[in-house]
Scaffold this active site. Structure first.
Site, PDB file in Angstrom:
ATOM      1  N   SER A  48       0.984  -1.326  -0.065  1.00 49.50           N
ATOM      2  CA  SER A  48       0.041  -0.164   0.189  1.00 49.50           C
ATOM      3  C   SER A  48       0.754   1.258   0.076  1.00 49.50           C
ATOM      4  O   SER A  48       0.627   2.253  -0.537  1.00 49.50           O
ATOM      5  CB  SER A  48      -0.965  -0.172   0.970  1.00 49.50           C
ATOM      6  N   HIS A 108      10.072   2.444   8.454  1.00 48.56           N
ATOM      7  CA  HIS A 108       9.953   1.627   9.390  1.00 48.56           C
ATOM      8  C   HIS A 108       9.000   2.026  10.598  1.00 48.56           C
ATOM      9  O   HIS A 108       8.693   3.211  10.665  1.00 48.56           O
ATOM     10  CB  HIS A 108      11.349   1.361  10.372  1.00 48.56           C
TER      11      HIS A 108
HETATM   12  C1  GRF Z   1       4.507  -0.699   6.515  1.00 45.22           C
HETATM   13  O1  GRF Z   1       4.008  -0.387   7.765  1.00 45.22           O
HETATM   14  C2  GRF Z   1       6.198  -0.102   6.643  1.00 45.22           C
HETATM   15  O2  GRF Z   1       6.452   0.777   7.459  1.00 45.22           O
HETATM   16  C3  GRF Z   1       6.768  -1.416   6.921  1.00 45.22           C
HETATM   17  O3  GRF Z   1       6.053  -2.490   6.311  1.00 45.22           O
HETATM   18  C4  GRF Z   1       4.678  -2.010   6.153  1.00 45.22           C
HETATM   19  C5  GRF Z   1       4.300  -2.200   4.826  1.00 45.22           C
HETATM   20  O4  GRF Z   1       3.007  -2.142   4.632  1.00 45.22           O
HETATM   21  N1  GRF Z   1       8.101  -1.585   6.565  1.00 45.22           N
HETATM   22  P1  GRF Z   1       2.500  -2.022   2.852  1.00 45.22           P
HETATM   23  O5  GRF Z   1       2.913  -3.346   2.270  1.00 45.22           O
HETATM   24  O6  GRF Z   1       2.838  -0.629   2.328  1.00 45.22           O
HETATM   25  O7  GRF Z   1       0.867  -1.906   3.288  1.00 45.22           O
END
Ligand code: GRF
Length: 190
Positions: free
Chosen positions: A15, A104
């Site tokens: 996302s 992160h």
């Molecule tokens: C996010 O919360 C990011 O901080 C972490 O992994 C998650 C990925 O979520 N590194 P998405 O795949 O972008 O929905």
């Protein structure tokens, strides 16, 4: 104006990757060139294809023990690699050849390091009764979550919050800030 090219790396839902693709879709100075994944089932791949963005899937061997990814990224003229939910440690041949940033979902240096990803982070934050969490955007070196910090933003964690509630708050912060910080980093690259 020199056009800047981004390569996105994602392992999961993607996302954030999609949010970045949408953010730059009207920007003539920035091209989201490609999306790379270690996981053939990553929904991020489908999201990228929906925007007609080239996708690549690589094996651990190709990633760690060969120059396959580095060479391809060089051929494509990539200026910045953006990790958006990418789970593997990045090898030195990539960190030495490219500027790489990661997001992160916690306030580093807390709740970072190997194995600290996704809901595990938010569960640990809730279990420890933290009163705040947040996002950290940082440069990537060859250790998990230890590169230089670029940006952090906090959100409150309420006693009644579940890990899912915290995850939702964090995603909101990510969507709001990550593309803008990527843009700032791109502007600082010649
Ligand atoms: C996010 O919360 C990011 O901080 C972490 O992994 C998650 C990925 O979520 N590194 P998405 O795949 O972008 O929905």
């Amino acid at each position: 104006m020199k056009i800047k090219r981004i390569a996105l790396f994602a392992s999961g839902s993607g996302s954030n990757a999609q949010n970045i693709i949408e953010y730059f879709s009207e920007n003539e100075g920035v091209i989201v060139d490609s999306l790379w994944s270690n996981n053939p089932d990553s929904y991020a791949l489908e999201r990228a294809r929906n925007f007609r963005i080239d996708t690549f899937v690589f094996s651990k061997k190709e990633f760690i023990n060969s120059n396959f990814v580095v060479e391809k990224l060089k051929e494509r003229g990539i200026n910045l690699i953006v990790l958006a939910g990418f789970l593997w440690l990045v090898p030195t041949n990539l960190t030495q050849n490219f500027k790489i940033i990661n997001i992160h979902p916690a306030l580093l240096p807390n709740y970072g390091g190997k194995g600290m990803y996704g809901m595990k982070v938010h569960k640990a934050v809730v279990d420890n009764k933290e009163i705040e969490s947040g996002i950290s955007i940082h440069f990537v070196n060859d250790k998990y979550d230890e590169g230089k910090l670029i940006f952090q933003e906090k959100c409150p964690v309420l006693a009644s919050d579940s890990p899912e509630d915290v995850a939702n708050k964090i995603h909101e912060l990510e969507y709001k800030h990550f593309p803008r910080v990527v843009e700032e980093i791109l502007n600082s690259i010649d």
